[in-house]
Design a protein around this motif. Structure first.
Motif, PDB file in Angstrom:
ATOM      1  N   ILE A 258       0.856  -1.190   0.000  1.00 31.38           N
ATOM      2  CA  ILE A 258       0.000   0.000   0.000  1.00 31.38           C
ATOM      3  C   ILE A 258       0.892   1.239   0.000  1.00 31.38           C
ATOM      4  O   ILE A 258       1.818   1.345   0.799  1.00 31.38           O
ATOM      5  CB  ILE A 258      -0.897   0.008   1.256  1.00 31.38           C
ATOM      6  N   ARG A 259       0.658   2.182  -0.910  1.00 35.54           N
ATOM      7  CA  ARG A 259       1.401   3.442  -0.941  1.00 35.54           C
ATOM      8  C   ARG A 259       0.426   4.583  -0.704  1.00 35.54           C
ATOM      9  O   ARG A 259      -0.517   4.768  -1.452  1.00 35.54           O
ATOM     10  CB  ARG A 259       2.118   3.610  -2.280  1.00 35.54           C
TER      11      ARG A 259
ATOM     12  N   VAL B  55     -12.434  13.783   7.498  1.00 31.49           N
ATOM     13  CA  VAL B  55     -12.843  12.782   6.501  1.00 31.49           C
ATOM     14  C   VAL B  55     -14.246  12.306   6.826  1.00 31.49           C
ATOM     15  O   VAL B  55     -14.574  12.017   7.973  1.00 31.49           O
ATOM     16  CB  VAL B  55     -11.879  11.572   6.512  1.00 31.49           C
ATOM     17  N   LYS B  56     -15.107  12.238   5.757  1.00 28.77           N
ATOM     18  CA  LYS B  56     -16.462  11.757   5.953  1.00 28.77           C
ATOM     19  C   LYS B  56     -16.499  10.264   5.589  1.00 28.77           C
ATOM     20  O   LYS B  56     -16.016   9.878   4.535  1.00 28.77           O
ATOM     21  CB  LYS B  56     -17.399  12.541   5.018  1.00 28.77           C
TER      22      LYS B  56
ATOM     23  N   HIS C  59     -14.421   2.955   5.242  1.00 29.37           N
ATOM     24  CA  HIS C  59     -13.557   3.883   4.517  1.00 29.37           C
ATOM     25  C   HIS C  59     -12.163   3.277   4.334  1.00 29.37           C
ATOM     26  O   HIS C  59     -11.622   2.662   5.243  1.00 29.37           O
ATOM     27  CB  HIS C  59     -13.460   5.212   5.281  1.00 29.37           C
ATOM     28  N   GLU C  60     -11.608   3.478   3.147  1.00 30.36           N
ATOM     29  CA  GLU C  60     -10.350   2.786   2.832  1.00 30.36           C
ATOM     30  C   GLU C  60      -9.191   3.170   3.759  1.00 30.36           C
ATOM     31  O   GLU C  60      -8.342   2.347   4.065  1.00 30.36           O
ATOM     32  CB  GLU C  60      -9.967   2.993   1.364  1.00 30.36           C
ATOM     33  N   LEU C  61      -9.187   4.436   4.234  1.00 26.57           N
ATOM     34  CA  LEU C  61      -8.093   4.835   5.128  1.00 26.57           C
ATOM     35  C   LEU C  61      -8.242   4.162   6.496  1.00 26.57           C
ATOM     36  O   LEU C  61      -7.266   3.777   7.135  1.00 26.57           O
ATOM     37  CB  LEU C  61      -8.055   6.357   5.270  1.00 26.57           C
TER      38      LEU C  61
ATOM     39  N   GLN D 192      -2.939  11.337   2.929  1.00 31.08           N
ATOM     40  CA  GLN D 192      -3.538  10.093   3.425  1.00 31.08           C
ATOM     41  C   GLN D 192      -2.756   9.578   4.631  1.00 31.08           C
ATOM     42  O   GLN D 192      -3.329   9.133   5.620  1.00 31.08           O
ATOM     43  CB  GLN D 192      -3.553   9.037   2.315  1.00 31.08           C
ATOM     44  N   GLN D 193      -1.428   9.703   4.541  1.00 29.61           N
ATOM     45  CA  GLN D 193      -0.580   9.213   5.632  1.00 29.61           C
ATOM     46  C   GLN D 193      -0.883   9.979   6.920  1.00 29.61           C
ATOM     47  O   GLN D 193      -0.936   9.405   7.998  1.00 29.61           O
ATOM     48  CB  GLN D 193       0.898   9.373   5.246  1.00 29.61           C
TER      49      GLN D 193
END
Ligand SMILES: Nc1nc2c(ncn2[C@@H]2O[C@H](COP(=O)(O)OP(=O)(O)O)[C@@H](O)[C@H]2O)c(=O)[nH]1
Ligand SMILES: [Mg+2]
Length: 633
Positions: free
Chosen positions: A507-508, A543-544, A549-551, A513-514
């Motif tokens: 995963i990058r 973030v909604k 959620h992917e994060l 995002q980090q």
């Protein structure tokens, strides 16, 4: 002990039944109607025992054209044909038809009894003999013994018996590597015993107590008793006239044409591919979709014929046919069959079954023709390979291959082992096999799917195994499991729990995002035993979204967040601390209730109850009423 089955054949009134009686002492016309009318309607059975342990079983068939159907049921399993031709009448229509049927069934040998010699002048006898020789010339009976006999004078009976025994001794022993099969020719009930079925045991062996199935009905039963020639025996083997007393089976549930075999050994078929030969004297060409009477074993079923490479099959031509059967047949590839036209009812052709569970094909395409040629003319190894190739990525169970290939159980096992050695066949396990090409295709497809998944979902660590399997055309479970195990062993694929990914996938995250992921993780670590909901936690970082959620899932996949129940996640380190505290408490105090854990951790019921349930599920604690104790303590 050798058993050879002889079937009579020939025109009505030519003396078949009289001859069987003169040879064996048995009157095979047993039905009252047969006695009254003086003709054979159904099959009759008799036998001869020779001094050297040879038993010649005789099936006496009806000669009347209306009962050819019964004749066919009788000659399905015979080794030798006893053609009966009356010297006074000579060759007649059913002489020819029965001869054609025996040829179509590939009966290997036999002889002719030229009966009623007392009614013929020597010159006439001479002429008839020449006629018969000419008739037999192009057939399997070419050059066979022609024995003049008379049951009135007894002339020739001893010679006939000797000739019959000699031919019988020359019949090769039946292979023992075959699925046991009894095509049923009679069913009746005996008071106090129940249902009895009889037939000529076509292959293998049945013994008392054997578990069997009556096909195609799916009726399972057990052999309660077994008789050969009216005597109870422990077991019967191929070639013997056999009566089986079946446990708990209704008479009405079975009929002539059904087959007794071990449970699960055979596969009823509604579609069958076969070689197809139209007799040179068939009244007309056979056209696509013609309706015919299909005879195999003791069965007669209506069918539509489909031709593979032409619109019409002319008399005398040989090709391939696909039969759409109106009721299921029970047979194995390699079995011979006969077809009769719907109307007029005459024998027109037959052939060898090639496939009883044929794959889908465009009927007129060259692929089907090539496939059938291979099944027809290929070596045993090629035939097996073709069946496996057609089975595709699903592969095939050894038991199913047994029911749909012409090989006996031992030969099949040997062919599979050789295929594995040669690299054309892949053994998923001892019961499941796959063609190498199908495996290679599934492998590239699976790798391509993983690549595409990672490209579309760069933040997801992997795809669920089931999802991947379903995308790979719902690959067969065992086949797919074996493939993934192989890919893992090669280091190409990694799987963790139910997630699969390419080993090269990582995963990058972007800088933004980090930041969110790091922030989320820090929040959960600090919140310890009282974390926020996923929605709240994400919202805090602008973030909604929810737990999907992917994060958020990056942390879950990495096992930094642990799901305790829907919408409730703890940091893994926090959860480990909580567990340690609970275990320490239980060691000191034996038990803990919901309020105990509230106090211990300083949290509300909202967290206390799910945590206790989680520890139960993790088998750390054991629930006793409202309390928990240490498991195994
Ligand atoms: N004269 C004479 N009559 C015979 C001989 N064999 C059979 N028959 C008669 O021919 C008729 C038909 O015989 P059958 O055995 O029922 O013929 P199938 O229809 O071929 O079974 C009967 O009336 C028999 O008695 C024989 O060798 N000589
Ligand atoms: Mg008769």
């Amino acid at each position: 002990m050798k058993h050879v089955v002889v079937g009579t054949a020939g025109h009505i009134d030519h003396g078949k039944t009289s001859l069987v009686k003169a040879l064996t002492g048995t009157d095979t016309d047993r039905l009252p109607e047969e006695k009254a009318r003086g003709i054979t309607i159904d099959l009759g059975f008799a036998f001869l025992e020779e001094s050297d342990g040879l038993t010649v079983e005789i099936v006496d068939v009806p000669g009347h054209e209306r009962f050819v159907k019964n004749m066919l049921a009788g000659v399905g399993g015979i080794d030798l044909a006893l053609m009966v031709i009356a010297a006074d009448e000579g060759v007649m229509p059913q002489t020819r038809e029965h001869l054609a049927i025996c040829s179509l069934l590939r009966i290997k040998s036999g002889l002719v009894a030229l009966t009623k010699t007392d009614l013929a002048e020597p010159d006439w006898l001479e002429l008839v003999q020449e006629d018969v020789r000419a008739l037999l010339e192009p057939t399997f009976l070419s050059g066979c013994p022609i024995v003049p006999v008379s049951v009135k004078t007894g002339q020739g009976l001893a010679e006939l018996r000797t000739a019959l025994a000699e031919l019988a001794r020359a019949v090769p022993a039946r292979s023992t590597d075959q699925t046991p099969r009894l095509p049923i020719d009679r069913v009746f009930t005996i008071r106090g015993f129940g249902t009895v079925v009889t037939g000529t045991l076509a292959a293998g062996r049945f013994a008392v107590e054997d578990k069997i199935e009556v096909y195609p009905r799916g009726v399972e039963s057990r052999v309660r008793g077994l008789q050969v020639h009216g005597h109870a025996v422990e077991a019967a083997s191929a070639g013997q006239r056999t009566a089986l007393n079946l446990q708990g089976v209704e008479r009405a549930a079975i009929e002539r044409g059904d087959v007794v075999a071990p449970a699960g050994a055979l596969l009823p078929a509604l579609l069958a591919d076969a070689t197809l030969e139209l007799l040179a004297d068939a009244p007309r060409a056979l056209k696509v979709r013609d309706r015919v009477r299909f005879h195999v074993g003791t069965q007669e079923v209506m069918a539509r014929v489909l031709l593979v490479d032409r619109a019409e099959l002319e008399p005398g031509q040989v090709s391939y046919g696909r039969f759409r059967l109106e009721a299921p047949i029970v047979a194995l590839p390699g079995d011979r069959y006969v077809i009769r036209s719907y109307s007029p009812i005459v024998t027109i052709g037959g052939g060898t079954l090639l496939d009883i569970a044929p794959p889908r094909f465009k009927r007129k395409g060259p692929a089907l023709l090539a496939h059938l040629r291979l099944l027809d003319q290929g070596t045993a190894a090629q035939v097996l390979e073709e069946h496996l190739r057609q089975a595709g990525p699903a592969g095939a169970r050894a038991a199913d291959l047994r029911a749909r290939t012409p090989f006996g159980p031992d030969e099949l096992r040997r062919l599979l082992e050789e295929g594995v050695k040669a690299g054309t066949v892949l053994a998923v396990d001892r019961e499941w096999y796959l063609h190498r090409d199908a495996n290679d295709r599934l492998r590239s497809q699976t790798l391509a799917l993983l690549e595409a998944f990672h490209a579309d979902n760069p933040l997801r660590s992997g795809i669920s195994r089931e999802e991947l399997r379903s995308r790979a055309g719902h690959a067969q479970e065992r086949v797919f499991a074996q493939l993934l195990t192989g890919l893992e062993a090669e280091g190409v694929v990694r799987s963790e729990r139910d997630q699969v990914r390419l080993a090269a996938h990582a995963i990058r995250l972007s800088a933004d995002q980090q930041r969110v992921v790091d922030g989320l993780e820090a929040d959960y670590r600090e919140a310890r035993a009282a974390p926020a909901s996923p929605e709240e936690a994400l919202a805090r970082h602008g973030v909604k979204g929810n737990e999907r959620h992917e994060l958020y899932q990056v942390l879950v996949a990495d096992r930094r967040l642990v799901r305790v129940r829907e919408g409730l996640y703890f940091h893994a380190l926090a959860l480990a601390d909580i567990q340690e505290a609970v275990v320490a408490y239980l060691k000191a105090n034996k038990e803990i209730g919901p309020s105990g854990i509230k106090d211990l951790l300083g949290v509300s019921r909202k967290y206390a109850i799910p945590l206790l349930e989680y520890f139960d599920a993790q088998r750390v604690t054991l629930r006793q009423g409202e309390h928990r104790v240490l498991r195994g303590a």
